[in-house]
Write an enzyme that holds these catalytic residues in place. Structure first.
Site, short mmCIF file in Angstrom:
data_model
loop_
_atom_site.label_atom_id
_atom_site.label_comp_id
_atom_site.label_asym_id
_atom_site.label_seq_id
_atom_site.Cartn_x
_atom_site.Cartn_y
_atom_site.Cartn_z
N ARG A 142 -46.92 13.94 15.90
CA ARG A 142 -47.58 13.48 14.67
C ARG A 142 -48.56 14.54 14.20
NH1 ARG A 142 -48.22 11.45 9.94
NH2 ARG A 142 -49.72 9.76 9.67
N GLN B 37 -53.71 2.60 19.45
CA GLN B 37 -54.71 3.34 18.69
C GLN B 37 -54.23 4.76 18.38
OE1 GLN B 37 -56.79 0.54 17.77
NE2 GLN B 37 -57.97 2.38 17.42
N GLY C 146 -51.68 4.58 15.74
CA GLY C 146 -52.09 3.98 14.48
C GLY C 146 -51.17 2.83 14.09
N GLY C 147 -50.84 2.74 12.82
CA GLY C 147 -50.00 1.67 12.32
C GLY C 147 -48.63 1.62 12.99
N GLU D 277 -49.36 -14.60 38.61
CA GLU D 277 -49.68 -14.37 40.03
C GLU D 277 -51.18 -14.43 40.26
OE1 GLU D 277 -47.38 -14.56 42.16
OE2 GLU D 277 -45.68 -14.24 40.84
N THR E 42 -54.73 -15.18 37.64
CA THR E 42 -55.42 -14.44 36.58
C THR E 42 -56.35 -13.40 37.18
OG1 THR E 42 -57.31 -15.94 36.49
CG2 THR E 42 -55.40 -16.48 35.07
#
Length: 178
Positions: free
Chosen positions: A67, A135, A138-139, A162, A164
């Site tokens: 990117r 993040q 991005g989109g 299994e 929390t």
């Protein structure tokens, strides 16, 4: 939301009688046996979490190299580099915790605390790495056209089943304090 290939369903048994010869363990030992089973299952969940996190890291790093923004790959931006480095450190630490818990089990050592620690840390790592992967992307990280959003959904269940991660923290604290 996640692990959609898992065929999880409800089973209902009515008027079922199990002969004593088919019983697992002795009468009254069911809870202890169930807890021992969870001890062995937790490093498995942790290992799935590590694989999930490692895959998310790989996807995010590949995307960051490809990117381009402002004429350069986003991998050249310090914030992206920092996120990738943090993701890599968490994945490696989680992997080592899983290996230790499994090794202890294989050695016949008490490993309840390490099983809980590996499950808790690795599943939290999977969630964090997948969130950061979204993040970085991005989109695109949020879109169903790319695999990161599925990984993020799958990571969430790792923190739940299994036992929390809140329960894991109780197990860890009890093993240390009592």
């Amino acid at each position: 939301m996640g692990i959609r290939p898992s065929n999880t369903c409800e089973l209902i048994f009515e008027d079922v009688e199990v002969p004593e010869t088919a019983r697992v363990g002795k009468e009254g030992e069911g809870f202890r046996i169930a807890m021992k089973t969870l001890d062995s299952a937790r490093p498995f969940v942790a290992s799935v979490s590590v694989g999930l996190a490692a895959s998310a890291l790989e996807i995010a790093a590949k995307y960051a190299k490809e990117r381009r923004q402002f004429g350069q790959p986003i991998a050249s931006f310090q914030m992206v580099q920092s996120m990738i480095a943090d993701m890599a450190m968490r994945v490696e630490t989680a992997r080592l915790m899983v290996q230790k818990a499994c090794w202890m089990r294989d050695q016949g050592m008490e490993f309840s605390k390490e099983a809980a620690m590996s499950k808790c840390f690795a599943s939290d790592t999977a969630m964090e790495v997948c969130t950061n992967g979204v993040q970085v992307m991005g989109g695109y990280g949020y879109m169903k056209d790319y695999p990161m959003e599925k990984k993020m959904r799958d990571a969430k269940i790792m923190q739940i089943y299994e036992g929390t991660n809140q329960i894991q923290r109780m197990v860890i604290a009890n093993k240390i304090l009592y």
